[in-house]
Write a protein that holds these residues in place. Structure first.
Motif, PDB file in Angstrom:
ATOM      1  N   ASP A  33       0.831  -1.200   0.000  1.00  0.00           N
ATOM      2  CA  ASP A  33       0.000   0.000   0.000  1.00  0.00           C
ATOM      3  C   ASP A  33       0.869   1.254   0.000  1.00  0.00           C
ATOM      4  O   ASP A  33       1.976   1.264   0.547  1.00  0.00           O
ATOM      5  N   THR A  34       0.363   2.324  -0.630  1.00  0.00           N
ATOM      6  CA  THR A  34       1.071   3.602  -0.646  1.00  0.00           C
ATOM      7  C   THR A  34       0.261   4.640   0.115  1.00  0.00           C
ATOM      8  O   THR A  34      -0.972   4.666   0.043  1.00  0.00           O
ATOM      9  N   LEU A  35       0.964   5.467   0.860  1.00  0.00           N
ATOM     10  CA  LEU A  35       0.328   6.514   1.644  1.00  0.00           C
ATOM     11  C   LEU A  35       0.811   7.875   1.178  1.00  0.00           C
ATOM     12  O   LEU A  35       2.016   8.119   1.081  1.00  0.00           O
ATOM     13  N   ASN A  36      -0.129   8.760   0.873  1.00  0.00           N
ATOM     14  CA  ASN A  36       0.166  10.160   0.577  1.00  0.00           C
ATOM     15  C   ASN A  36      -0.001  10.905   1.898  1.00  0.00           C
ATOM     16  O   ASN A  36      -1.112  11.119   2.372  1.00  0.00           O
ATOM     17  N   CYS A  37       1.110  11.293   2.521  1.00  0.00           N
ATOM     18  CA  CYS A  37       1.056  11.831   3.871  1.00  0.00           C
ATOM     19  C   CYS A  37       2.175  12.839   4.096  1.00  0.00           C
ATOM     20  O   CYS A  37       2.933  13.152   3.179  1.00  0.00           O
ATOM     21  N   LYS A  38       2.255  13.316   5.320  1.00  0.00           N
ATOM     22  CA  LYS A  38       3.334  14.197   5.721  1.00  0.00           C
ATOM     23  C   LYS A  38       4.056  13.549   6.890  1.00  0.00           C
ATOM     24  O   LYS A  38       3.465  13.297   7.945  1.00  0.00           O
ATOM     25  N   ILE A  39       5.347  13.233   6.701  1.00  0.00           N
ATOM     26  CA  ILE A  39       6.141  12.642   7.774  1.00  0.00           C
ATOM     27  C   ILE A  39       6.608  13.771   8.687  1.00  0.00           C
ATOM     28  O   ILE A  39       7.395  14.628   8.293  1.00  0.00           O
TER      29      ILE A  39
END
Length: 328
Positions: A33-39
């Protein structure tokens, strides 16, 4: 000239700030799975990320072991990433330093990232059902005749059913309610006498059931492999029933006794994740209790009996169970 330089600096700063606000990071999990996020940070093998869904931002934590690779500002690039760009993706390793959102090392002692809401592996609620064997551990009373001792000892082991529900108010601590049931039925051929003089060949069947119900405090911990170790402790009530039937060619008799007492409940378990909302596991529990007063019924005649100290019914037992859990 100075004014122009200041304008250039301000414009450049605004552009960089805009890029920072718009840029999103990429996380790819081990399941693909891929996550579009802010680390927002990386500390102690944990990834602190901010995910936006339905125009709402949610802070959560991902285990390092669940991430195959990640990249900062990945979604600022063109849709067509070259092979060279993909080779620059940063792979996770246990030695990866603690960093902030810009990739700079940070001092763990000065970070407030622990205040972020952690990912609740068990979410808010746990519904469990399990079954197994139960063993009463009290010593057999000396008043039991020698020829019945083996039978009485066999009545101490039976099947048990257990159901509980728990609600957690943070990632580790919660409260719940449990119901446990023990049942044992067995029979034996005996020489029965009502007066101690005449003995008649008879069949004796005994059924013992013990129920426990009460609240508990729960504490759980997640292992590196996303399994759960939990410990429960509570105080509740136990209900004891002993039903004895004796039958022969001349007559049949029934003896019934019941009582209750305050009990203490201990439980230690281990759950293995099957899906996001379902686990299977095993547990061992102990329920203590001693019955000091019983209601005794002999062929319809009822007596209330205060048991002598050396004849009190010790219903303390150990339970060994396997079952499944729904988590939400």
């Amino acid at each position: 000239m100075i004014i122009i330089k200041l304008c250039i600096i301000i414009i450049s700063f605004l552009c960089l700030s805009a890029n920072e606000l718009i840029a999103q990071d990429l996380i790819v999990t081990t399941s693909g799975d891929t996550l579009n996020c802010k680390i927002t940070g990386i500390r102690k093998n944990l990834f602190y990320v901010e995910i936006e869904t339905n125009n709402r931002k949610r802070n959560t934590i991902l285990q390092e072991s669940s991430i195959s690779y990640f990249e900062y500002n990945y979604y600022m690039k063109d849709e067509q990433n070259t092979e060279t760009e993909r080779n620059r993706l940063r792979y996770v390793s246990p030695e990866f330093p603690e960093t902030d959102a810009a990739g700079n090392n940070i001092n763990a002692n000065n970070s407030d990232l622990d205040d972020l809401m952690k990912e609740r592996f068990y979410q808010n609620f746990r519904f469990s059902f399990s079954a197994g064997l139960s063993r009463r551990i009290a010593r057999t009373s000396d008043v039991v005749p020698l020829d019945l001792r083996n039978f009485v000892n066999s009545m101490k082991t039976g099947y048990t059913l257990n159901g509980d529900v728990a609600a957690y108010f943070d990632n580790n601590h919660g409260v719940g309610f449990v119901y446990n049931y023990l049942n044992r039925v067995n029979g034996i051929n005996v020489l029965w006498s009502d007066d101690g003089n005449v003995y008649i060949p008879s069949y004796m069947e005994n059924q013992i059931s013990i129920s426990y119900v009460g609240p508990f405090y729960s504490n759980k911990m997640m292992t590196k492999k996303h399994n759960i170790v939990f410990y429960d402790f509570g105080v509740g009530l136990s209900f004891f029933e002993d039903n004895l039937d004796v039958s022969n060619t001349i007559y049949s008799r029934n003896f019934y006794a019941e009582g209750n007492c305050i009990s203490i409940y201990y439980n230690l378990g281990f759950d293995v994740l099957v899906s996001n909302n379902f686990t299977v596991g095993a547990s061992a529990s102990a329920i203590t209790g001693v019955i000091s007063k019983i209601k005794y019924i002999d062929n319809g005649v009822t007596y209330m009996i205060e048991l002598p100290r050396d004849q009190r019914e010790n219903i303390t037992r150990l339970n060994f169970l396997m079952g499944f859990t729904f988590v939400f």
